[in-house]
Structure formats: structure tokens, C-alpha cells
Design a protein around this motif. Structure first.
Motif, short mmCIF file in Angstrom:
data_model
loop_
_atom_site.label_atom_id
_atom_site.label_comp_id
_atom_site.label_asym_id
_atom_site.label_seq_id
_atom_site.Cartn_x
_atom_site.Cartn_y
_atom_site.Cartn_z
N PHE A 78 0.84 -1.11 -0.16
CA PHE A 78 -0.02 -0.06 0.13
C PHE A 78 0.97 1.36 0.02
N ARG A 79 0.34 2.25 -0.20
CA ARG A 79 1.07 3.68 -0.52
C ARG A 79 0.37 4.61 0.43
N GLU A 80 1.02 5.18 1.27
CA GLU A 80 0.41 6.28 2.24
C GLU A 80 0.11 7.45 1.36
N ARG A 81 -1.27 7.87 1.53
CA ARG A 81 -1.65 9.07 0.85
C ARG A 81 -1.68 10.20 1.92
N GLU A 82 -2.27 9.93 3.24
CA GLU A 82 -2.44 11.27 3.92
C GLU A 82 -2.41 10.76 5.29
N ARG A 83 -2.26 11.66 6.16
CA ARG A 83 -2.44 11.65 7.83
C ARG A 83 -3.27 12.72 8.22
N MET A 84 -4.18 12.72 9.12
CA MET A 84 -4.69 13.48 9.70
C MET A 84 -5.26 13.32 11.11
N ARG A 85 -5.62 14.29 12.17
CA ARG A 85 -5.98 14.32 13.29
C ARG A 85 -7.23 14.67 13.54
N ILE A 86 -8.41 13.88 13.96
CA ILE A 86 -9.65 14.77 14.15
C ILE A 86 -9.86 14.96 15.95
N PRO A 87 -9.85 16.25 16.29
CA PRO A 87 -10.00 16.31 17.92
C PRO A 87 -11.13 16.26 18.11
N GLY A 88 -11.38 16.01 19.30
CA GLY A 88 -12.78 16.27 20.08
C GLY A 88 -13.92 15.12 19.91
N THR A 89 -13.44 13.96 19.50
CA THR A 89 -14.48 12.87 19.51
C THR A 89 -14.67 12.45 20.80
N PRO A 90 -15.91 11.59 21.02
CA PRO A 90 -16.30 11.14 22.32
C PRO A 90 -14.89 10.46 23.10
N PHE A 91 -14.21 9.74 22.41
CA PHE A 91 -13.13 9.08 22.75
C PHE A 91 -11.81 9.81 22.76
N GLY A 92 -11.83 10.98 22.54
CA GLY A 92 -10.43 11.93 22.45
C GLY A 92 -10.07 12.00 20.86
N PRO A 93 -8.66 12.33 20.71
CA PRO A 93 -8.48 12.86 19.31
C PRO A 93 -8.51 11.44 18.65
N LEU A 94 -8.79 11.23 17.31
CA LEU A 94 -8.67 10.14 16.55
C LEU A 94 -7.58 10.43 15.44
N ASP A 95 -6.57 9.62 15.37
CA ASP A 95 -5.70 9.74 14.21
C ASP A 95 -6.16 8.85 13.05
N LEU A 96 -5.87 9.62 11.92
CA LEU A 96 -6.22 8.77 10.71
C LEU A 96 -5.35 8.84 9.80
N MET A 97 -4.94 7.46 9.15
CA MET A 97 -3.79 7.51 8.08
C MET A 97 -4.46 6.83 6.85
N TYR A 98 -4.58 7.31 5.70
CA TYR A 98 -5.36 6.76 4.43
C TYR A 98 -4.17 6.08 3.70
N LEU A 99 -4.32 4.68 3.42
CA LEU A 99 -3.27 4.06 2.52
C LEU A 99 -4.17 3.65 1.36
N GLU A 100 -3.37 3.43 0.15
CA GLU A 100 -3.92 3.20 -1.01
C GLU A 100 -3.16 1.96 -1.68
N LEU A 101 -3.92 1.14 -2.27
CA LEU A 101 -3.45 0.12 -3.22
C LEU A 101 -4.26 0.11 -4.59
N GLY A 102 -3.74 0.39 -5.52
CA GLY A 102 -4.70 0.52 -6.77
C GLY A 102 -5.73 1.48 -6.37
N ASP A 103 -7.08 1.32 -6.53
CA ASP A 103 -8.18 2.14 -6.59
C ASP A 103 -8.84 1.69 -5.01
N THR A 104 -8.22 1.02 -4.22
CA THR A 104 -8.63 0.74 -2.86
C THR A 104 -7.98 1.54 -1.52
N THR A 105 -9.02 2.04 -0.97
CA THR A 105 -8.26 2.98 0.11
C THR A 105 -8.63 2.20 1.68
N LEU A 106 -7.65 2.11 2.53
CA LEU A 106 -7.74 1.58 3.59
C LEU A 106 -7.64 2.62 4.68
#
Length: 134
Positions: free
Chosen positions: A28-56
Motif C-alpha cells: 500500500f502507499r500512504e496518501r495522507e495523515r490527519m488528526r480529528i480532535p474532540g471525538t467522544p473518545f479523544g482525538p482520532l488519528d487517521l492514516m489513509y493508505l492506497e492500493l490501486g483504487d482501494t483505500t484503507l
């Protein structure tokens, strides 16, 4: 109306380990990272990975106490696994073995296809499938 699966979400307690596995082992190739603050469980870290046209979408709540409960291994309702199509099952398994990843089962070879399963570092099943289409 519906076009395709946009992404698959994977919740993990160790995002660096998960990203290293999906990029370093499965390609997979890393596309992007981000942090979403203020969820009910605290911050949420997201990393988007791609393989072909599939995103994980690899997700982690870094402030949640560890360990995060892992789903039971038995059959359950809901999604069962991520499945990746491979060009050549034997070559794919050899390449994975060279990176220290052994199949959980398989390969099972049938006239129409070959199947095997590996596990990611959190124990999530990943089916490998080679189709024998004319």
C-alpha cells in the motif's frame, strides 16, 4: 446509484505497526495523515493508505486505555476479512515469507482460483485470491 467501495476502516491500537505492515509488506502507499480532535473518545488519528483504487483508513484513538479489545476469532456477524487479489499465489506467498509473514492457512488451489489467508499484526484476516480466468 452506487459506484464502488470508497474505503475500508481498520481500528488499531498500534497505527505505526499497522501502517508499516500494509505499506512495507503488502505494498500500500500512504496518501495522507490527519488528526480529528474532540471525538467522544479523544482525538482520532487517521492514516489513509492506497492500493490501486482501494483505500484503507487506519484509525487509532491514542488516548484510549490499552489494550483495545480485539474482536473474537470465531465467526461473527459483520465483515469477515479484507481480500486482496494477487497475480500469482505462489510468488505472493514467497514474497510474504521473505518478509516474515506465513499464511494462516492455504493455499487452497481449485480450477477457478487459489486462496490463502494471512493475518495483519492485530490478527485481522486478509484473504489472498488468485483468479484463473480465461
Amino acid at each position: 446509484m452506487f459506484k464502488r467501495i470508497d474505503h475500508i476502516e481498520l481500528l488499531t491500537a498500534d497505527p505505526q505497526r499497522a501502517v508499516a505492515f500494509y505499506t512495507g509488506v503488502l505494498g500500500f502507499r500512504e496518501r495522507e495523515r490527519m488528526r480529528i480532535p474532540g471525538t467522544p473518545f479523544g482525538p482520532l488519528d487517521l492514516m489513509y493508505l492506497e492500493l490501486g483504487d482501494t483505500t484503507l483508513e487506519v484509525m487509532c484513538f491514542p488516548e484510549v486505555k490499552r489494550p483495545i479489545p480485539v474482536r473474537p476469532a470465531e465467526v461473527r456477524q459483520g465483515w469477515q476479512c479484507l481480500a486482496l487479489e494477487v497475480e500469482d499465489m505462489d510468488r505472493a506467498l514467497d514474497a510474504l515469507k521473505a518478509k516474515g509473514v506465513e499464511p494462516a492457512w492455504g493455499p487452497v488451489k481449485r480450477p477457478e482460483y487459489a486462496r490463502a489467508e494471512i493475518r495483519d499484526p492485530d490478527g485481522n484476516p486478509i484473504e489472498l485470491r488468485q483468479w484463473h480466468r480465461a
